[in-house]
Design a protein around this motif. Sequence first.
Motif, PDB file in Angstrom:
ATOM      1  N   MET A   1      34.725  32.320  53.201  1.00 32.68           N
ATOM      2  CA  MET A   1      34.709  33.594  52.501  1.00 32.68           C
ATOM      3  C   MET A   1      33.263  33.972  52.182  1.00 32.68           C
ATOM      4  N   LYS A   2      32.506  34.189  53.208  1.00 35.41           N
ATOM      5  CA  LYS A   2      31.094  34.511  53.046  1.00 35.41           C
ATOM      6  C   LYS A   2      30.816  36.009  53.149  1.00 35.41           C
ATOM      7  N   GLU A   3      31.764  36.726  53.680  1.00 37.44           N
ATOM      8  CA  GLU A   3      31.560  38.147  53.913  1.00 37.44           C
ATOM      9  C   GLU A   3      31.668  38.953  52.620  1.00 37.44           C
ATOM     10  N   LYS A   4      30.890  40.003  52.549  1.00 37.56           N
ATOM     11  CA  LYS A   4      30.869  40.868  51.380  1.00 37.56           C
ATOM     12  C   LYS A   4      32.209  41.589  51.183  1.00 37.56           C
ATOM     13  N   LEU A   5      32.811  42.047  52.268  1.00 39.75           N
ATOM     14  CA  LEU A   5      34.099  42.741  52.162  1.00 39.75           C
ATOM     15  C   LEU A   5      35.200  41.819  51.665  1.00 39.75           C
ATOM     16  N   SER A   6      35.137  40.557  52.040  1.00 37.36           N
ATOM     17  CA  SER A   6      36.145  39.598  51.577  1.00 37.36           C
ATOM     18  C   SER A   6      36.075  39.431  50.067  1.00 37.36           C
ATOM     19  N   LYS A   7      34.877  39.255  49.567  1.00 35.01           N
ATOM     20  CA  LYS A   7      34.695  39.110  48.125  1.00 35.01           C
ATOM     21  C   LYS A   7      35.095  40.393  47.401  1.00 35.01           C
ATOM     22  N   LEU A   8      34.769  41.529  47.989  1.00 36.58           N
ATOM     23  CA  LEU A   8      35.120  42.812  47.387  1.00 36.58           C
ATOM     24  C   LEU A   8      36.633  42.987  47.312  1.00 36.58           C
ATOM     25  N   SER A   9      37.335  42.532  48.323  1.00 35.75           N
ATOM     26  CA  SER A   9      38.790  42.603  48.315  1.00 35.75           C
ATOM     27  C   SER A   9      39.376  41.754  47.185  1.00 35.75           C
ATOM     28  N   ILE A  10      38.854  40.571  47.010  1.00 38.06           N
ATOM     29  CA  ILE A  10      39.361  39.679  45.958  1.00 38.06           C
ATOM     30  C   ILE A  10      38.999  40.207  44.575  1.00 38.06           C
ATOM     31  N   TYR A  11      37.767  40.689  44.406  1.00 39.24           N
ATOM     32  CA  TYR A  11      37.366  41.234  43.106  1.00 39.24           C
ATOM     33  C   TYR A  11      38.188  42.466  42.740  1.00 39.24           C
ATOM     34  N   SER A  12      38.498  43.291  43.720  1.00 39.46           N
ATOM     35  CA  SER A  12      39.245  44.505  43.402  1.00 39.46           C
ATOM     36  C   SER A  12      40.702  44.202  43.071  1.00 39.46           C
ATOM     37  N   ILE A  13      41.273  43.144  43.632  1.00 38.02           N
ATOM     38  CA  ILE A  13      42.641  42.797  43.238  1.00 38.02           C
ATOM     39  C   ILE A  13      42.640  42.189  41.843  1.00 38.02           C
ATOM     40  N   ILE A  14      41.575  41.513  41.464  1.00 37.76           N
ATOM     41  CA  ILE A  14      41.437  41.024  40.088  1.00 37.76           C
ATOM     42  C   ILE A  14      41.337  42.213  39.139  1.00 37.76           C
ATOM     43  N   LEU A  15      40.588  43.239  39.537  1.00 33.90           N
ATOM     44  CA  LEU A  15      40.501  44.457  38.731  1.00 33.90           C
ATOM     45  C   LEU A  15      41.862  45.135  38.610  1.00 33.90           C
ATOM     46  N   PHE A  16      42.652  45.105  39.670  1.00 31.57           N
ATOM     47  CA  PHE A  16      44.000  45.654  39.596  1.00 31.57           C
ATOM     48  C   PHE A  16      44.787  44.999  38.471  1.00 31.57           C
ATOM     49  N   PHE A  17      44.772  43.673  38.433  1.00 24.32           N
ATOM     50  CA  PHE A  17      45.528  42.971  37.401  1.00 24.32           C
ATOM     51  C   PHE A  17      44.963  43.247  36.008  1.00 24.32           C
ATOM     52  N   ALA A  18      43.649  43.408  35.900  1.00 25.89           N
ATOM     53  CA  ALA A  18      43.044  43.726  34.601  1.00 25.89           C
ATOM     54  C   ALA A  18      43.474  45.116  34.126  1.00 25.89           C
ATOM     55  N   PHE A  19      43.386  46.113  34.995  1.00 26.59           N
ATOM     56  CA  PHE A  19      43.776  47.472  34.612  1.00 26.59           C
ATOM     57  C   PHE A  19      45.277  47.573  34.338  1.00 26.59           C
ATOM     58  N   PHE A  20      46.072  46.876  35.135  1.00 32.81           N
ATOM     59  CA  PHE A  20      47.515  46.907  34.915  1.00 32.81           C
ATOM     60  C   PHE A  20      47.875  46.216  33.600  1.00 32.81           C
ATOM     61  N   SER A  21      47.133  45.173  33.244  1.00 30.38           N
ATOM     62  CA  SER A  21      47.349  44.510  31.952  1.00 30.38           C
ATOM     63  C   SER A  21      47.009  45.435  30.796  1.00 30.38           C
ATOM     64  N   ILE A  22      45.941  46.210  30.942  1.00 25.37           N
ATOM     65  CA  ILE A  22      45.581  47.186  29.912  1.00 25.37           C
ATOM     66  C   ILE A  22      46.690  48.231  29.774  1.00 25.37           C
ATOM     67  N   PHE A  23      47.206  48.691  30.901  1.00 25.19           N
ATOM     68  CA  PHE A  23      48.318  49.641  30.896  1.00 25.19           C
ATOM     69  C   PHE A  23      49.522  49.068  30.146  1.00 25.19           C
ATOM     70  N   LEU A  24      49.884  47.829  30.442  1.00 21.17           N
ATOM     71  CA  LEU A  24      51.021  47.196  29.777  1.00 21.17           C
ATOM     72  C   LEU A  24      50.749  46.949  28.294  1.00 21.17           C
ATOM     73  N   LEU A  25      49.501  46.659  27.959  1.00 22.24           N
ATOM     74  CA  LEU A  25      49.133  46.464  26.560  1.00 22.24           C
ATOM     75  C   LEU A  25      49.318  47.752  25.772  1.00 22.24           C
TER      76      LEU A  25
END
Length: 97
Positions: free
Chosen positions: A1-25
Amino acid sequence: MKEKLSKLSIYSIILFFAFFSIFLLFIKLGERGGQTFFSNLKLTIPFLLAAASGIFSFFTGIISILKNKERSILVFISTGIGAFILFWVSAEILFPH
């Protein structure tokens, strides 16, 4: 997982869970929607950011897998979750209830 797009994909799915948690909160704290989607911006903004980051995760993951031959399991997981989010958001738009 050395590619920039790979890391960006993983970081953005983490952001999804963070924003969805805020929504549920906000829902747990008693916020309720109104007559339209944009009636309560406390609920709308985190939900839109969550959907956008999930869809973004799908597209960056697909590009990383196809173009850069990424084979990391985390990229496949984030792309799969992003595909589900894209399907769900598309279904909500095409078939509102």
